[in-house]
Design a protein around this motif. Structure first.
Motif, short mmCIF file in Angstrom:
data_model
loop_
_atom_site.label_atom_id
_atom_site.label_comp_id
_atom_site.label_asym_id
_atom_site.label_seq_id
_atom_site.Cartn_x
_atom_site.Cartn_y
_atom_site.Cartn_z
N GLU A 157 0.82 -1.21 0.00
CA GLU A 157 0.00 0.00 0.00
C GLU A 157 0.85 1.26 0.00
O GLU A 157 0.39 2.32 -0.45
CB GLU A 157 -0.92 0.00 1.22
CG GLU A 157 -2.05 1.00 1.14
CD GLU A 157 -3.03 0.83 2.29
OE1 GLU A 157 -4.15 1.34 2.16
OE2 GLU A 157 -2.68 0.18 3.28
N ARG A 238 -5.73 -2.38 -3.35
CA ARG A 238 -4.30 -2.27 -3.67
C ARG A 238 -3.60 -3.61 -3.51
O ARG A 238 -2.74 -3.98 -4.32
CB ARG A 238 -3.67 -1.21 -2.77
CG ARG A 238 -2.24 -0.82 -3.19
CD ARG A 238 -2.27 -0.18 -4.57
NE ARG A 238 -0.95 0.24 -5.00
CZ ARG A 238 -0.45 1.46 -4.80
NH1 ARG A 238 -1.18 2.35 -4.15
NH2 ARG A 238 0.73 1.79 -5.24
N GLN A 241 -4.63 -6.07 -6.33
CA GLN A 241 -4.00 -5.75 -7.61
C GLN A 241 -2.64 -6.44 -7.74
O GLN A 241 -2.29 -6.96 -8.80
CB GLN A 241 -3.84 -4.25 -7.74
CG GLN A 241 -3.15 -3.80 -9.02
CD GLN A 241 -2.89 -2.31 -9.05
OE1 GLN A 241 -3.19 -1.61 -8.08
NE2 GLN A 241 -2.34 -1.83 -10.14
N SER A 293 -13.39 -2.78 -5.97
CA SER A 293 -13.26 -1.62 -5.07
C SER A 293 -14.61 -1.14 -4.55
O SER A 293 -14.82 0.05 -4.36
CB SER A 293 -12.52 -0.46 -5.77
OG SER A 293 -11.22 -0.85 -6.14
#
Length: 400
Positions: A157, A238, A241, A293
């Motif tokens: 992050e 995050r 991903q 998200s």
């Protein structure tokens, strides 16, 4: 002049004129990740002498037949062909401008477009290196660490875009060891530990009842299925991903890997991640997952997985990776029952939670309290070091 000789002369002239551009096009494809070499360039040049160069469709078909080896790279080839053969100088300037300007959120480039733009930008001349100073500065690196070591312990992050790209490259190099497990099936093996009486009697019958040798067999071993259920809600976006690159590498490295994403609904992305090109695979995933998200319903997603997919993918001692922070918008309703059923359906349930990166972590959330008693292992997953520890744990053979 003989007509055949005149046509051959025109073909030679056309090949000589196309040779520099064809070599530049082959170099562009190689920088974009396609496996092409000098032999392919010679084959493409020979193919262009057999067609009408004024027909763009024929030129595309000839180059694709000689330069394309894998069908999954067809979109990259088409993007490179459209960008290069239109106007090389103009295309290079447009690619350089596209790299400098940010793309609008609602606009999505086709798979392979970004890679081709980066490859075209590589044609620009590099600036000359700076002149060395008369008295170079001396740096004391005794108490510093390398960039790669710092990247291992950095939180996903907190990484910048450049550091995320470097982390993805490191993840592609990770190799998941094969924890092979014995199955119920056997195979013929001259040095096997068991006598295969059926095969021995069949061989004796074929030999007229003459007993010559004893055939043996060995139990077949296979790696257990690996099932990943990853949270893609706003608090996990995050991490998801980056972890998708890990799942893509594992899916293309071993067999029987099943991947699922969930936010407010459950999505099976196993078939999409089997595509060898990561850019095209993630483009396919983004089109089929609408709740990225957003919110999260962990209990509903696990219940749906147990009902629809549990018996299909959790056989033969499957290992399940549950990747979530445990923050459920439903307050943990039905989460304990769904997690307990998932635990009893697999051999090993590993919960990967990025919140464990905090030294003072305490299970205060209702979702975490509901899930924690029903998992075999509870591990952090927030940097490359935690991923390496996970791979070492998966490689250990569990004692009976």
């Amino acid at each position: 002049m003989i007509p055949g000789a005149r046509g051959a002369e025109r073909s030679v002239e056309a090949s000589a004129a196309l040779a520099p551009n064809l070599l530049a096009f082959v170099r562009l494809l190689r920088r974009a990740g396609m496996q092409v070499g000098p032999g392919d360039a010679l084959g493409a040049a020979e193919a262009l002498t057999l067609i009408e160069l004024g027909d763009k469709a024929s030129v595309r078909a000839a180059l694709k037949a000689t330069l394309l080896r894998r069908h999954e790279q067809a979109e990259i080839f088409d993007a490179a062909f459209d960008l290069f053969w239109r106007d090389p100088e103009r295309a290079a300037a447009a690619a350089a401008f596209a790299l400098m300007e940010a793309q609008k959120p609602e606009e999505k480039s086709k798979p392979g477009g970004r890679r081709i733009a980066e490859a075209m930008a590589g044609d620009r001349p590099k600036p000359p290196p700076p002149k060395p100073e008369e008295q170079p500065r001396q740096l004391d690196a005794a108490m510093t660490v390398s960039e790669r070591e710092r990247l291992q312990t950095m939180d996903f992050e907190a990484m910048s875009a450049t550091e995320i790209a470097a982390a993805k490259q490191e993840i592609r190099r990770l190799v998941l060891p094969l924890d092979e497990r014995p199955t119920r099936r056997f195979r013929t093996d001259p040095l096997g530990p068991r006598v295969d009486m059926r095969a021995t009697l069949r061989a004796t019958t074929r030999q007229g009842g003459e007993f010559r040798s004893i055939l043996r067999r060995r139990r077949i071993t296979r790696p257990p299925p690996l099932v990943a259920i990853c949270d893609i809600s706003g608090s996990m976006a995050r991490y998801a991903q980056v972890l998708l690159h890990f799942l893509h590498a594992v899916t293309n490295d071993r067999e029987r890997v099943h991947s699922f994403l969930f936010g407010t609904r459950l999505s099976n992305i196993t078939r999409q991640l089997k595509h060898r090109d990561p850019e095209i695979a993630f483009e396919m995933v983004s089109h089929m997952v609408p709740d990225w998200s957003g919110g999260t319903r962990i209990g509903e997603a696990l219940e749906r997985f147990n009902h629809d997919w549990g018996r299909r993918v959790l056989g033969q001692g499957a290992v399940v990776l549950l990747i979530t922070d445990g923050l459920d918008r439903e307050g943990g309703r039905g989460l304990a029952e769904a997690t307990d059923r998932l635990k009893r359906s697999c051999r090993r349930l590993i919960w990967l939670n990025p919140l464990l990166r905090y030294a003072g972590f305490q299970p205060k959330s209702q979702g975490i309290k509901a899930m924690l008693p029903h998992v075999h292992e509870f591990r952090p997953v927030h940097n490359l070091a935690s991923l390496r520890e996970l791979i070492e744990a998966l490689g250990e053979r569990k004692r009976r």
